[in-house]
Write a protein that holds these residues in place. Structure first.
Motif, short mmCIF file in Angstrom:
data_model
loop_
_atom_site.label_atom_id
_atom_site.label_comp_id
_atom_site.label_asym_id
_atom_site.label_seq_id
_atom_site.Cartn_x
_atom_site.Cartn_y
_atom_site.Cartn_z
N PHE A 25 0.81 -1.22 0.00
CA PHE A 25 0.00 0.00 0.00
C PHE A 25 0.84 1.27 0.00
CE2 PHE A 25 0.27 -1.09 4.58
CZ PHE A 25 0.68 0.11 5.13
N LEU A 26 2.12 1.18 0.37
CA LEU A 26 2.96 2.38 0.38
C LEU A 26 3.24 2.91 -1.02
CD1 LEU A 26 5.63 1.76 3.17
CD2 LEU A 26 3.69 3.33 3.20
N LEU A 27 3.63 2.04 -1.94
CA LEU A 27 3.98 2.51 -3.28
C LEU A 27 2.78 3.07 -4.04
CD1 LEU A 27 6.61 -0.15 -4.43
CD2 LEU A 27 6.99 2.22 -3.73
N PRO A 28 1.67 2.34 -4.16
CA PRO A 28 0.52 2.96 -4.83
C PRO A 28 -0.02 4.16 -4.06
CG PRO A 28 -0.11 0.85 -3.88
CD PRO A 28 1.38 0.93 -3.78
N ALA A 32 -0.80 7.86 -5.49
CA ALA A 32 -2.20 8.28 -5.39
C ALA A 32 -2.35 9.60 -4.65
CB ALA A 32 -3.02 7.20 -4.71
N ARG A 33 -1.42 9.93 -3.74
CA ARG A 33 -1.53 11.18 -3.00
C ARG A 33 -0.79 12.32 -3.69
NH1 ARG A 33 1.44 10.32 2.69
NH2 ARG A 33 0.52 8.26 2.52
N GLN A 34 -0.01 12.02 -4.71
CA GLN A 34 0.72 13.06 -5.43
C GLN A 34 -0.19 14.13 -6.03
OE1 GLN A 34 4.24 12.83 -5.42
NE2 GLN A 34 4.03 14.96 -6.00
N PRO A 35 -1.34 13.76 -6.62
CA PRO A 35 -2.20 14.79 -7.20
C PRO A 35 -2.68 15.83 -6.21
CG PRO A 35 -2.82 12.61 -8.01
CD PRO A 35 -1.82 12.39 -6.93
N PHE A 36 -2.83 15.45 -4.93
CA PHE A 36 -3.29 16.40 -3.92
C PHE A 36 -2.36 17.62 -3.85
CE2 PHE A 36 -3.28 17.67 0.66
CZ PHE A 36 -4.53 18.25 0.67
N ALA A 37 -1.06 17.37 -4.01
CA ALA A 37 -0.08 18.46 -3.95
C ALA A 37 -0.03 19.27 -5.24
CB ALA A 37 1.30 17.90 -3.63
N GLN A 128 -8.84 10.82 -0.24
CA GLN A 128 -8.13 11.01 1.02
C GLN A 128 -7.16 9.84 1.26
OE1 GLN A 128 -8.42 13.91 2.82
NE2 GLN A 128 -9.52 14.45 0.96
N VAL A 129 -6.17 9.75 0.38
CA VAL A 129 -5.25 8.62 0.41
C VAL A 129 -4.32 8.70 1.61
CG1 VAL A 129 -3.43 7.40 -0.84
CG2 VAL A 129 -5.41 8.31 -2.07
N VAL A 190 -6.62 8.97 -11.15
CA VAL A 190 -7.28 7.75 -11.63
C VAL A 190 -6.35 6.55 -11.48
CG1 VAL A 190 -8.22 6.59 -13.65
CG2 VAL A 190 -8.81 8.99 -13.20
N VAL A 191 -5.13 6.67 -12.00
CA VAL A 191 -4.22 5.52 -11.98
C VAL A 191 -3.81 5.17 -10.55
CG1 VAL A 191 -1.96 4.68 -12.72
CG2 VAL A 191 -3.37 6.02 -14.30
N GLY A 192 -3.33 6.17 -9.79
CA GLY A 192 -2.88 5.91 -8.42
C GLY A 192 -4.03 5.46 -7.52
N GLY A 193 -5.19 6.09 -7.67
CA GLY A 193 -6.33 5.73 -6.84
C GLY A 193 -6.80 4.31 -7.08
N LEU A 194 -6.85 3.90 -8.33
CA LEU A 194 -7.29 2.53 -8.65
C LEU A 194 -6.28 1.50 -8.16
CD1 LEU A 194 -8.78 2.98 -12.24
CD2 LEU A 194 -9.99 2.81 -10.06
#
Length: 422
Positions: A25-28, A32-37, A128-129, A190-194
């Motif tokens: 779960f750390l890598l995805p 997945a949280r990168q877009p928030f920034a 909210q990853v 989309v990619v990171g969240g999925l």
């Protein structure tokens, strides 16, 4: 057994990252949280390009931030009840669609009300990853001294995200197309969240049914969570006030390019302190560490407004960054002792949302003060925000101790290390 106990007394990142299933779960979760920034800066650059106004761009970005702060805790509450995957999948779809609509409206020179209308669902649906990753750590490290190490690791990861994300979004907007930052943000969501949602084995078990013995209650009903939310509003005021005021200061001295260097030094201080906090075997309780850390943050922020040289401001920014991480990490660590497992994701999202709300408010106030009185006035916003939050922490510090039944439960599931209570 002796070697195990010795290891637990000195928890470290190596031991943390050897937790079974952590890397799944750390890598995805990182991607997945990168877009928030990237979201805020992507909106600012696109809307400023299409309208020619930083004020309009900041207003649209602020609407997104406030919307996220208000809706994120509800997303966390649903994730606790129905599971993270059940919330992530529709959330990712809504965010990509609303972000695309906001991009299209901006490029079509739509009126401001239309941009606001698209900004609301864009912010409300931000996945909210970060809180979900923290909830997975809490589920796997229940009662372990590694929880504080995990909180430090997540703080460093968040800060690294906020160093990389804005740089990536800025490069795309200025080097490819003004809309490229938001388009990339939607794609990564989309990619990171999925990919993150696909990791079912590590997500905390949902609590779908409320019973008389275990009713569903909001994490905000816990007094300590409300106190921490106020404290995190103050931390958000530092981020927002620094962003606006450092930009204004750089323009005032005739060197706009130094803004990135100054903010990078500030972020580096946060990262370094986060790494150090995770490597230390603390002897004092988390409540005491939070108050002392916040007092240091307030003291460091008190000198920002008086800095008149880039070198002095860089030194003060580094000091402020060094003081932020301990407050953030200890706050997240306290949540694990204050709320039951069934409400942890929601509790983490209240704190994350508080940072976003504090940041959005600080951007607005600091912008107005800077326009009227210069960057020095803008730098008073972090001081005011942290001073008010510190006063709240000191006055209501008793609410940050877990109730007696929480301490008994914490010891009752095979924990070798009792929870420290000030």
């Amino acid at each position: 057994m002796a070697s195990t106990v010795a290891t637990e007394k000195r928890p470290g990142y190596g031991q943390l990252l050897r937790t079974p299933g952590a890397w799944t779960f750390l890598l995805p979760g990182f991607f997945a949280r990168q877009p928030f920034a990237m979201l805020t800066i992507g909106i600012v650059l696109l809307v400023q390009h299409t309208t020619g106004s930083y004020g309009t761009a900041g207003a649209v970005a602020a609407v997104t931030g406030v919307s996220m702060a208000l809706f994120a805790p509800q997303s966390g509450k649903l994730a606790d009840r129905f599971g993270q995957r059940a919330v992530l999948l529709p959330g990712v779809a809504v965010h990509a669609a609303s972000g695309g609509a906001l991009t299209a409206l901006a490029l079509a020179d739509a009126p401001l009300w239309a941009l606001f209308a698209a900004a609301v669902p864009t912010g409300a649906s931000v996945p909210q990853v970060g809180p979900m990753v923290r909830a997975r750590w809490a589920a796997r490290l229940e009662g372990s001294p590694l929880m504080s190490t995990a909180a430090a690791f997540e703080s460093v990861t968040d800060e690294f995200t906020f160093v990389v994300g804005p740089v990536l979004a800025t490069a795309l907007c200025t080097g490819v197309h003004p809309a490229a930052g938001l388009i990339a943000e939607a794609g990564l969501t989309v990619v990171g969240g999925l990919l993150f949602a696909a990791q079912r084995r590590t997500q905390p078990a949902p609590r779908p049914a409320a019973t008389a013995s275990a009713p569903h209650a909001s994490a905000l009903s816990v007094p300590g969570v409300r106190v921490l939310a106020v404290a995190f509003l103050g931390i958000g005021s530092v981020f927002g006030g620094m962003q606006v005021s450092l930009t204004a200061f750089s323009e005032e001295i005739g060197n706009p390019g130094v803004n990135g260097v100054l903010y990078g030094i500030f972020a580096a201080g946060n990262m370094l302190a986060g790494v150090a906090c995770g490597a230390i075997a603390w002897k004092s309780g988390p409540r005491r560490r939070l108050i002392l850390g916040y007092a240091a943050l307030t003291l460091a922020a008190s000198g920002l407004w008086a800095a008149h040289s880039a070198v002095l401001l860089a030194a003060l920014g580094l000091l402020v960054g060094l003081c932020i991480a301990p407050a953030l990490i200890t706050g997240y660590t306290l949540v694990e002792t204050l709320v039951p497992a069934s409400a942890r994701t929601e509790a983490f999202t209240w704190l994350t949302g508080a940072v976003a709300l504090g940041q959005a408010s600080a951007v607005t106030v600091a912008g107005q003060l800077t326009d009227a009185h210069g960057s020095g006035a803008g730098f008073t916003v972090p001081l005011m925000g942290t001073a008010l939050a510190l006063a709240t922490l000191v006055t209501l510090r008793s609410r940050l101790s877990p109730k007696a039944r929480g301490r008994i439960a914490a010891r009752g599931v095979g924990h070798r290390v009792p929870v420290t209570v000030d």
